[in-house]
Write a protein that holds these residues in place. Structure first.
Motif, PDB file in Angstrom:
ATOM      1  N   TYR A   5       0.812  -1.223   0.000  1.00 20.91           N
ATOM      2  CA  TYR A   5       0.000   0.000   0.000  1.00 20.91           C
ATOM      3  C   TYR A   5       0.842   1.269   0.000  1.00 20.91           C
ATOM      4  CZ  TYR A   5      -3.992  -3.007   0.893  1.00 20.91           C
ATOM      5  OH  TYR A   5      -4.959  -3.974   0.787  1.00 20.91           O
ATOM      6  N   GLU A   6       2.001   1.244   0.621  1.00 22.60           N
ATOM      7  CA  GLU A   6       2.858   2.430   0.658  1.00 22.60           C
ATOM      8  C   GLU A   6       3.316   2.805  -0.745  1.00 22.60           C
ATOM      9  OE1 GLU A   6       6.051   2.157   3.465  1.00 22.60           O
ATOM     10  OE2 GLU A   6       4.757   1.279   4.989  1.00 22.60           O
ATOM     11  N   THR A   7       3.730   1.808  -1.512  1.00 20.76           N
ATOM     12  CA  THR A   7       4.174   2.067  -2.879  1.00 20.76           C
ATOM     13  C   THR A   7       3.016   2.585  -3.719  1.00 20.76           C
ATOM     14  OG1 THR A   7       5.801   0.293  -2.692  1.00 20.76           O
ATOM     15  CG2 THR A   7       5.250   1.016  -4.909  1.00 20.76           C
ATOM     16  N   ILE A   8       1.849   2.011  -3.550  1.00 17.69           N
ATOM     17  CA  ILE A   8       0.683   2.443  -4.318  1.00 17.69           C
ATOM     18  C   ILE A   8       0.334   3.895  -4.000  1.00 17.69           C
ATOM     19  CG2 ILE A   8      -1.796   2.082  -4.650  1.00 17.69           C
ATOM     20  CD1 ILE A   8      -1.247  -0.921  -4.244  1.00 17.69           C
ATOM     21  N   GLN A   9       0.383   4.276  -2.730  1.00 18.37           N
ATOM     22  CA  GLN A   9       0.075   5.655  -2.336  1.00 18.37           C
ATOM     23  C   GLN A   9       1.095   6.634  -2.900  1.00 18.37           C
ATOM     24  OE1 GLN A   9      -0.263   5.550   1.922  1.00 18.37           O
ATOM     25  NE2 GLN A   9      -2.439   4.990   1.862  1.00 18.37           N
ATOM     26  N   LYS A  10       2.363   6.251  -2.924  1.00 18.29           N
ATOM     27  CA  LYS A  10       3.391   7.131  -3.491  1.00 18.29           C
ATOM     28  C   LYS A  10       3.192   7.320  -4.987  1.00 18.29           C
ATOM     29  CE  LYS A  10       6.928   5.890  -0.137  1.00 18.29           C
ATOM     30  NZ  LYS A  10       8.195   5.163   0.085  1.00 18.29           N
ATOM     31  N   ILE A  11       2.832   6.246  -5.673  1.00 21.52           N
ATOM     32  CA  ILE A  11       2.673   6.309  -7.126  1.00 21.52           C
ATOM     33  C   ILE A  11       1.439   7.115  -7.510  1.00 21.52           C
ATOM     34  CG2 ILE A  11       2.233   4.894  -9.180  1.00 21.52           C
ATOM     35  CD1 ILE A  11       3.904   2.706  -7.852  1.00 21.52           C
ATOM     36  N   GLN A  12       0.381   7.061  -6.718  1.00 20.66           N
ATOM     37  CA  GLN A  12      -0.854   7.780  -7.040  1.00 20.66           C
ATOM     38  C   GLN A  12      -0.632   9.282  -7.147  1.00 20.66           C
ATOM     39  OE1 GLN A  12      -3.606   6.585  -4.004  1.00 20.66           O
ATOM     40  NE2 GLN A  12      -4.378   4.858  -5.200  1.00 20.66           N
ATOM     41  N   LYS A  13       0.342   9.811  -6.445  1.00 20.44           N
ATOM     42  CA  LYS A  13       0.597  11.240  -6.438  1.00 20.44           C
ATOM     43  C   LYS A  13       1.421  11.705  -7.636  1.00 20.44           C
ATOM     44  CE  LYS A  13       0.581  11.183  -1.422  1.00 20.44           C
ATOM     45  NZ  LYS A  13       1.383  11.348  -0.204  1.00 20.44           N
ATOM     46  N   LEU A  14       1.995  10.761  -8.396  1.00 22.90           N
ATOM     47  CA  LEU A  14       2.876  11.106  -9.504  1.00 22.90           C
ATOM     48  C   LEU A  14       2.091  11.423 -10.769  1.00 22.90           C
ATOM     49  CD1 LEU A  14       5.566   8.324  -9.003  1.00 22.90           C
ATOM     50  CD2 LEU A  14       5.678  10.698  -8.259  1.00 22.90           C
ATOM     51  N   GLY A  15       2.745  12.163 -11.675  1.00 16.95           N
ATOM     52  CA  GLY A  15       2.128  12.510 -12.949  1.00 16.95           C
ATOM     53  C   GLY A  15       2.215  11.369 -13.954  1.00 16.95           C
ATOM     54  N   ASP A  16       1.558  11.556 -15.095  1.00 17.52           N
ATOM     55  CA  ASP A  16       1.491  10.502 -16.109  1.00 17.52           C
ATOM     56  C   ASP A  16       2.802  10.285 -16.858  1.00 17.52           C
ATOM     57  OD1 ASP A  16      -1.081   9.828 -15.537  1.00 17.52           O
ATOM     58  OD2 ASP A  16      -1.975  10.969 -17.176  1.00 17.52           O
ATOM     59  N   ASP A  17       3.692  11.266 -16.881  1.00 18.53           N
ATOM     60  CA  ASP A  17       4.931  11.134 -17.650  1.00 18.53           C
ATOM     61  C   ASP A  17       6.065  10.473 -16.867  1.00 18.53           C
ATOM     62  OD1 ASP A  17       3.854  12.226 -19.917  1.00 18.53           O
ATOM     63  OD2 ASP A  17       4.353  14.277 -19.343  1.00 18.53           O
ATOM     64  N   VAL A  18       5.834  10.086 -15.657  1.00 14.22           N
ATOM     65  CA  VAL A  18       6.858   9.451 -14.822  1.00 14.22           C
ATOM     66  C   VAL A  18       7.061   8.008 -15.276  1.00 14.22           C
ATOM     67  CG1 VAL A  18       7.411   8.731 -12.465  1.00 14.22           C
ATOM     68  CG2 VAL A  18       6.307  10.923 -12.873  1.00 14.22           C
ATOM     69  N   LEU A  19       8.328   7.584 -15.317  1.00 16.63           N
ATOM     70  CA  LEU A  19       8.635   6.197 -15.659  1.00 16.63           C
ATOM     71  C   LEU A  19       8.729   5.380 -14.378  1.00 16.63           C
ATOM     72  CD1 LEU A  19      11.370   6.651 -18.414  1.00 16.63           C
ATOM     73  CD2 LEU A  19       8.910   6.316 -18.685  1.00 16.63           C
ATOM     74  N   ILE A  20       8.090   4.223 -14.385  1.00 14.58           N
ATOM     75  CA  ILE A  20       8.108   3.359 -13.202  1.00 14.58           C
ATOM     76  C   ILE A  20       8.679   1.999 -13.587  1.00 14.58           C
ATOM     77  CG2 ILE A  20       6.208   4.532 -12.045  1.00 14.58           C
ATOM     78  CD1 ILE A  20       4.354   2.313 -13.013  1.00 14.58           C
ATOM     79  N   GLY A  21       9.170   1.279 -12.594  1.00 15.56           N
ATOM     80  CA  GLY A  21       9.836   0.011 -12.817  1.00 15.56           C
ATOM     81  C   GLY A  21       8.945  -1.188 -12.559  1.00 15.56           C
ATOM     82  N   VAL A  22       9.588  -2.336 -12.538  1.00  9.26           N
ATOM     83  CA  VAL A  22       8.897  -3.614 -12.400  1.00  9.26           C
ATOM     84  C   VAL A  22       8.145  -3.707 -11.078  1.00  9.26           C
ATOM     85  CG1 VAL A  22       9.263  -6.101 -12.249  1.00  9.26           C
ATOM     86  CG2 VAL A  22      10.532  -4.781 -13.917  1.00  9.26           C
ATOM     87  N   VAL A  23       8.775  -3.304  -9.988  1.00 11.40           N
ATOM     88  CA  VAL A  23       8.150  -3.421  -8.661  1.00 11.40           C
ATOM     89  C   VAL A  23       6.892  -2.561  -8.580  1.00 11.40           C
ATOM     90  CG1 VAL A  23       8.516  -3.018  -6.198  1.00 11.40           C
ATOM     91  CG2 VAL A  23      10.351  -3.969  -7.582  1.00 11.40           C
ATOM     92  N   GLU A  24       6.964  -1.363  -9.121  1.00  8.85           N
ATOM     93  CA  GLU A  24       5.815  -0.465  -9.078  1.00  8.85           C
ATOM     94  C   GLU A  24       4.660  -0.988  -9.943  1.00  8.85           C
ATOM     95  OE1 GLU A  24       8.933   0.596  -9.732  1.00  8.85           O
ATOM     96  OE2 GLU A  24       9.424   1.758  -7.950  1.00  8.85           O
ATOM     97  N   VAL A  25       4.991  -1.503 -11.128  1.00 11.04           N
ATOM     98  CA  VAL A  25       3.954  -2.057 -12.001  1.00 11.04           C
ATOM     99  C   VAL A  25       3.288  -3.255 -11.326  1.00 11.04           C
ATOM    100  CG1 VAL A  25       3.518  -3.201 -14.218  1.00 11.04           C
ATOM    101  CG2 VAL A  25       5.012  -1.216 -14.128  1.00 11.04           C
ATOM    102  N   ALA A  26       4.101  -4.101 -10.699  1.00 12.24           N
ATOM    103  CA  ALA A  26       3.554  -5.267  -9.998  1.00 12.24           C
ATOM    104  C   ALA A  26       2.646  -4.828  -8.852  1.00 12.24           C
ATOM    105  CB  ALA A  26       4.688  -6.143  -9.483  1.00 12.24           C
ATOM    106  N   ALA A  27       3.034  -3.793  -8.125  1.00 12.00           N
ATOM    107  CA  ALA A  27       2.218  -3.320  -7.002  1.00 12.00           C
ATOM    108  C   ALA A  27       0.877  -2.768  -7.487  1.00 12.00           C
ATOM    109  CB  ALA A  27       2.973  -2.252  -6.216  1.00 12.00           C
ATOM    110  N   LEU A  28       0.895  -2.029  -8.590  1.00 13.01           N
ATOM    111  CA  LEU A  28      -0.337  -1.418  -9.087  1.00 13.01           C
ATOM    112  C   LEU A  28      -1.278  -2.423  -9.747  1.00 13.01           C
ATOM    113  CD1 LEU A  28       0.997   1.913 -10.599  1.00 13.01           C
ATOM    114  CD2 LEU A  28      -0.509   1.656  -8.643  1.00 13.01           C
ATOM    115  N   THR A  29      -0.728  -3.374 -10.474  1.00 15.29           N
ATOM    116  CA  THR A  29      -1.568  -4.304 -11.227  1.00 15.29           C
ATOM    117  C   THR A  29      -1.969  -5.530 -10.426  1.00 15.29           C
ATOM    118  OG1 THR A  29       0.361  -5.441 -12.142  1.00 15.29           O
ATOM    119  CG2 THR A  29      -0.575  -3.628 -13.440  1.00 15.29           C
TER     120      THR A  29
END
Length: 100
Positions: A5-29
């Protein structure tokens, strides 16, 4: 699998042009890191030309909203719904009539 949940909350605040990695994609999906790393998400391709796997956050959000829409899936759906195409194997009756 635990939800990060911590990673998901951090990512929600970011803009659409930000590049994210494998861990972040796995957390969101909700997919495993191995599944994401092996690129088994149809319709979601990483940014080409980078040394590491990175996805644009806006592309991931759009993919999550619309679902996996790959060109192959759209083509397959179009051919399945085509009424002019014969469906299945011809019957024995039509095969015998075709020989006459």
């Amino acid at each position: 699998m635990s939800v990060d949940y911590e990673t998901i909350q951090k990512i929600q605040k970011l803009g659409d042009d930000v590049l994210i990695g494998v861990v972040e994609v796995a957390a969101l999906t909700g997919f495993s890191i191995l599944t994401v790393r092996q690129r088994k998400l149809p319709g979601l391709e990483p940014i080409p030309g980078l040394s590491r796997l990175r996805w644009r956050l806006g592309d991931l959000r759009e993919w999550m909203r619309c679902g996996p829409q790959s060109k192959a899936a759209i083509d397959t759906a179009a051919t399945v719904n085509d009424p002019s195409r014969p469906v299945g194997r011809p019957t024995k009756k039509s095969q015998v009539e075709g020989r006459k």
